[in-house]
Design an enzyme around this catalytic site. Structure first.
Site, PDB file in Angstrom:
ATOM      1  N   LEU A   1      19.586 -13.779   9.425  1.00  0.00           N
ATOM      2  CA  LEU A   1      20.567 -13.215   8.497  1.00  0.00           C
ATOM      3  C   LEU A   1      20.673 -11.710   8.620  1.00  0.00           C
ATOM      4  CD1 LEU A   1      19.934 -15.352   5.279  1.00  0.00           C
ATOM      5  CD2 LEU A   1      22.144 -15.061   6.416  1.00  0.00           C
TER       6      LEU A   1
ATOM      7  N   TYR B   1       7.050 -16.102  -3.335  1.00  0.00           N
ATOM      8  CA  TYR B   1       8.450 -15.853  -2.961  1.00  0.00           C
ATOM      9  C   TYR B   1       9.355 -15.880  -4.191  1.00  0.00           C
ATOM     10  CZ  TYR B   1      12.735 -16.462  -0.147  1.00  0.00           C
ATOM     11  OH  TYR B   1      13.973 -16.320   0.438  1.00  0.00           O
TER      12      TYR B   1
ATOM     13  N   LYS C   1      11.576 -12.675  -5.390  1.00  0.00           N
ATOM     14  CA  LYS C   1      13.035 -12.744  -5.416  1.00  0.00           C
ATOM     15  C   LYS C   1      13.585 -12.626  -6.838  1.00  0.00           C
ATOM     16  CE  LYS C   1      14.055 -13.090  -1.053  1.00  0.00           C
ATOM     17  NZ  LYS C   1      14.720 -11.957  -0.372  1.00  0.00           N
TER      18      LYS C   1
ATOM     19  N   SER D   1      17.432 -15.136  -3.557  1.00  0.00           N
ATOM     20  CA  SER D   1      17.250 -16.485  -3.034  1.00  0.00           C
ATOM     21  C   SER D   1      17.449 -17.482  -4.169  1.00  0.00           C
ATOM     22  CB  SER D   1      15.842 -16.647  -2.458  1.00  0.00           C
ATOM     23  OG  SER D   1      15.538 -18.008  -2.227  1.00  0.00           O
TER      24      SER D   1
ATOM     25  N   ASP E   1      12.884  -3.864  12.395  1.00  0.00           N
ATOM     26  CA  ASP E   1      12.070  -5.057  12.604  1.00  0.00           C
ATOM     27  C   ASP E   1      10.650  -4.606  12.910  1.00  0.00           C
ATOM     28  OD1 ASP E   1      12.922  -8.178  13.129  1.00  0.00           O
ATOM     29  OD2 ASP E   1      11.061  -7.650  14.165  1.00  0.00           O
TER      30      ASP E   1
END
Length: 302
Positions: free
Chosen positions: A17, A155, A159, A142, A36
């Site tokens: 993405l 996670y 999020k 998310s 990255d």
């Protein structure tokens, strides 16, 4: 969307993405700082953009620290003279159930997603306020952060926290004409290929096969490129009055998530709420308004 002359940082943009977001911003005319932790992956992403006529450089650094965030902002300014857009996309997974999750697994995910979003936004906001020309900050949420998901304590926390910060930053940065929004994308990536009910669709895309309407419309699932347009939109002048929002995108589906709000209200008459009173009225007044947890997915057609 014409983003000519603007400069963007996209964290975690070597693949998936993040690369789709960076590519779409470059296609619209923005110069992009690719980020990255893998130098080869980052340089490959830069080539993807520059060989198509765009402008891009790579900054290889793991987001999370203030030093990493400042390095990204400094690279944008050194290479392109300014900063206009930040996309907080970098993320990792360390999935396991609550009783098996280690401190290290929890901290790794929260550091990259939540602290990384905070430190990068702080560094970008300082620069954008100094420039006094407005700006765009786009954070990646998310479905897990919105409704929860089994095995993703770390996670989900990160999020959900990102969306909470977005709402706060939208207020704090409004006078500086900096919009702050979150998107909730669903697409075929290394993260979603481990989800059992999505894997057949991930495999189909990898094989170059078209997805059925059920996947694209009901599940809102597609390729990373399907989810990239909303980033260019939010970075553009067309979205100058949009801030503090959470926008879902994937496949052929575009949605606007609600903010949390009260769904049932009862008022006591100066007595407060003793536990036995709550127990008496709950079945009649509140039980039917209780909210589901986890994604409520439709059944695929037979």
């Amino acid at each position: 969307m014409d983003l000519s002359g603007r400069v963007a940082i996209v964290t975690g943009s070597g693949r998936g993405l993040g690369l789709a977001y960076a590519t779409e911003l470059a296609r619209a005319g923005a110069a992009v700082v690719i980020n990255d932790v893998d130098a080869q992956v980052a340089e490959s992403a830069v080539r993807t953009i520059t060989e198509s006529g765009g402008a891009a450089v790579a900054e290889v650094v793991p987001v999370g620290t203030g030093e990493a965030a400042q390095a990204l902002v400094d690279r944008a300014v050194a290479e392109f003279g300014r900063l206009d857009i930040l996309v907080n996309n970098a993320g990792i997974l360390r999935d396991t159930t609550l009783w098996k999750m280690t401190d290290e697994q929890f901290d790794a995910v929260v550091t990259t997603h939540l602290r990384g979003t905070f430190t990068c936004t702080r560094a970008a906001a300082i620069r954008l306020r100094e420039q006094d020309a407005g700006g765009r900050i786009i954070c990646i949420g998310s479905p897990t952060g919105q409704v929860g998901n089994f095995g993703q304590t770390n996670y989900a926390a990160a999020k959900a926290g990102i969306v909470g910060m977005v709402r706060t930053w939208a207020m704090e940065l409004a006078r500086a004409r900096i919009t702050v929004n979150a998107i909730v994308p669903v697409a075929a990536t290394a993260m979603t290929e481990t989800v059992p009910f999505l894997k057949p669709y991930v495999d189909a895309l990898a094989a170059g096969e078209p997805l059925p309407p059920f996947a694209r419309r009901e599940l809102g699932f597609g390729s990373p490129a399907d989810a990239a347009g909303v980033v260019a939109f939010l970075a553009s002048d067309a979205a100058a009055r949009i801030t503090g929002q959470v926008i879902g995108i994937g496949g052929d589906r575009l949605t606007l998530w609600s903010h949390p709000s009260e769904v049932a209200i009862e008022l006591a008459d100066g007595t407060g709420w003793p536990a036995d009173t709550i127990a008496r009225i709950w079945p009649e007044r509140f039980a039917s308004a209780q909210q589901p947890v986890g994604q409520q997915l439709p059944e695929p057609p037979q």
